[in-house]
Design an enzyme around this catalytic site. Structure first.
Site, PDB file in Angstrom:
ATOM      1  N   HIS A 167       0.849  -1.195   0.000  1.00 12.77           N
ATOM      2  CA  HIS A 167       0.000   0.000   0.000  1.00 12.77           C
ATOM      3  C   HIS A 167       0.884   1.245   0.000  1.00 12.77           C
ATOM      4  CE1 HIS A 167      -3.501  -2.489   0.614  1.00 12.77           C
ATOM      5  NE2 HIS A 167      -2.936  -3.057   1.662  1.00 12.77           N
TER       6      HIS A 167
ATOM      7  N   HIS B 158     -10.737   4.048   2.324  1.00 12.90           N
ATOM      8  CA  HIS B 158      -9.526   4.784   2.699  1.00 12.90           C
ATOM      9  C   HIS B 158      -8.576   4.942   1.525  1.00 12.90           C
ATOM     10  CE1 HIS B 158     -10.147   3.536   7.197  1.00 12.90           C
ATOM     11  NE2 HIS B 158     -10.891   4.570   6.849  1.00 12.90           N
TER      12      HIS B 158
END
Length: 539
Positions: free
Chosen positions: A98, A307
């Site tokens: 990520h 998110h």
């Protein structure tokens, strides 16, 4: 996608074996309900007259699947399914998979969504017991500050609401319903004490955009109360408050089901699953057998997929990291609520993919560089804390094929790019080990929506439970609690654009605020900015 038939289930919670708790069940207490009372309780109790604890605050999240703990009961999983090795650490997974998104990592123009968020209030946990997230000494950011771990505390443990399971559950400290408890609170004491910068959700001050959206709903309550007072001068203060609250909750639900879910899931999927509001008439599918409680798979994984879309700035040149817990920003003459809301509705989201802005992976809630947190690592650790099953298990639940290899495409990670699939292959030993949140938040999104197919499935199931299991859902045709057809007609005119028009001083706005409007980005001008006076008014 083959998950469409799932939404007809009753949502009966998954339980373990037949063993019962050795202590008294806290959810066996007797609650006396008044079936004729017109308004919701603040704590969610007595929404379901047969099961007064359903949806109440301080009750456990429910599950779609049996949890996976290291010891089968409560310990955070650290061992892969098919190996004696140790699972990759959350922070390492964050930095190697990520990774930081670029400022230009925006959605494609034809399906661009803006930065507006809606408050659902589906997670508020008290944390107990430390489970710090290790930080490798070679960490590309925190390593230079000598950080060896990130703060993490486990969620408050609980039993299943039936008190007949043997594994750890987690407790929701707010109501489970879409009842605007983020505005009004989840108990009477909170509702009575609300003031500026203190509303129904203790997280309101996390960032000024959230403050702005909460403030708009608080202003809407006051606007409705003034209108009702002018029409009904003899009403008591309590009567005005409760009726205003009832109307604002109805507007809120209409926006969530009519606009927000259309953006998250796409209009065709939301329509196919019966999640969109009706154009006329009443909704007749309330089912007292449905437990509306928030599901762990939703709150700790699927919903957190969003998110990925967080942008690095709150406005051009204003980095997010400089505005955590700084609600005073809304008093700035040049950066008040009107300015912030205008930026929210006119700036595009980041793309739904494996990349996350470093404003939340290196600087979350920081006071100075190096002392912040990592939202991606926190999400991964929270999933393990809650004993979430794997990404593959979630896909199987939704009728989607399990990945049996790390190849992109059929038989493998078919909803991931080749780059994402290759990176996952380098970090996990088996596809069955992929975290639910990591897998869902990096799926390629469905056409017309924000989420990928697995997160869309779990989200659709959750909002179906919240709709069918809510006796006070605004479109219900139930004696004593329903709106009149004339009132429903007005409530169906509600939109987030209308609330913003009524409660800010902005001059123009697009009709559908969850979709972008910049000239040249959206073909055809179907969502162009319009003057405030063209916003439909709710009477």
């Amino acid at each position: 996608m083959n998950f469409f038939s799932l939404h007809q289930g009753t949502g009966t919670p998954v339980v373990g074996n037949d063993a019962t708790s050795a202590t008294a069940c806290p959810y066996d207490d007797v609650i006396t309900c008044d079936a004729t009372y017109k308004y919701r309780s603040f704590d969610g109790s007595c929404n379901n007259l047969n099961n007064p604890f359903f949806g109440r605050k301080d009750t456990p999240f429910e599950r779609l699947l049996t949890p996976e703990y290291e010891d089968g009961i409560e310990d955070i999983r650290v061992t892969p399914h098919k190996s004696s090795d140790t699972l990759i650490g959350p922070r390492q997974l964050s930095t190697e998979y990520h990774q930081a998104s670029a400022a230009a990592n925006l959605q494609l123009p034809v399906e661009a969504h803006c930065n507006v968020v809606i408050m659902t209030g589906t997670l508020d946990t008290t944390t107990v017991g430390c489970a710090p997230i290790p930080v490798p000494v070679t960490d590309p950011f925190f390593g230079s500050f000598g950080r060896l771990c990130l703060n993490f505390a486990r969620a408050l443990p609980d039993t299943d609401i039936l008190c007949d399971d043997t594994y750890r559950q987690q407790r929701n400290r707010v109501t489970h319903f879409l009842d605007a408890s983020t505005v009004y609170g989840s108990d009477k004491a909170t509702a009575d004490s609300l003031r500026t910068f203190s509303d129904g959700d203790g997280r309101v001050n996390q960032n000024p955009m959230l403050v702005s959206m909460h403030t708009i709903f608080l202003r809407e309550h006051n606007r409705v109360a003034r209108e009702l007072k002018s029409l009904n001068p003899s009403w008591t203060t309590k009567g005005l408050y409760q009726e205003s609250r009832r109307i604002v909750i109805a507007e809120y639900q209409h926006i969530v089901y009519g606009e927000y879910l259309s953006a998250l899931l796409s209009i065709p999927v939301a329509a196919l699953l019966g999640l969109l509001p009706k154009f006329f008439g009443y909704y007749n599918n309330y089912d007292p057998e449905v437990n509306p409680a928030v599901r762990n798979e939703f709150v700790a994984a699927a919903y957190r997929s969003g998110h990925s879309t967080i942008d690095s700035t709150i406005s051009p040149g204003e980095l997010l990291k400089n505005h955590f817990f700084e609600p005073s920003t809304i008093y700035d003459a040049s950066k008040g609520i009107d300015f912030l809301v205008s930026n929210l509705v006119q700036n595009q989201q980041q793309t739904m993919d494996r990349l996350k802005t470093d404003q939340v992976t290196n600087h979350l809630f920081q006071f100075s560089d190096g002392d912040g947190g990592d939202l991606a690592a926190t999400n991964i650790q929270r999933g393990r804390d809650h004993g979430l099953p794997s990404y593959n298990d979630m896909r199987e639940l939704c009728g989607l094929p399990r990945a049996t290899s790390f190849n992109a495409g059929p038989g493998g990670l078919e909803h991931h790019t080749a780059d994402s699939a290759n990176r996952l292959n380098s970090l996990y030993t088996d596809p069955d080990d992929i975290e639910a949140w990591t897998g869902m938040s990096s799926e390629m999104r469905i056409t017309g929506g924000v989420f990928g197919p697995t997160a869309a499935c779990i989200t659709a199931l959750q909002f179906d439970y919240l709709k069918r299991g809510d006796r006070f859902y605004y479109e219900n045709d139930l004696p004593g609690t329903k709106f009149t057809t004339a009132q429903l007609k007005q409530l169906r005119r509600a939109s987030l654009a209308r609330l913003i028009c009524d409660n800010t001083g902005i001059n123009s706005i697009q009709k559908f605020v969850f979709w972008d409007t910049f000239p040249g980005r959206v073909p055809g001008g179907w969502n162009d900015l319009v003057p405030v006076k063209e916003c439909l008014e709710v009477n």
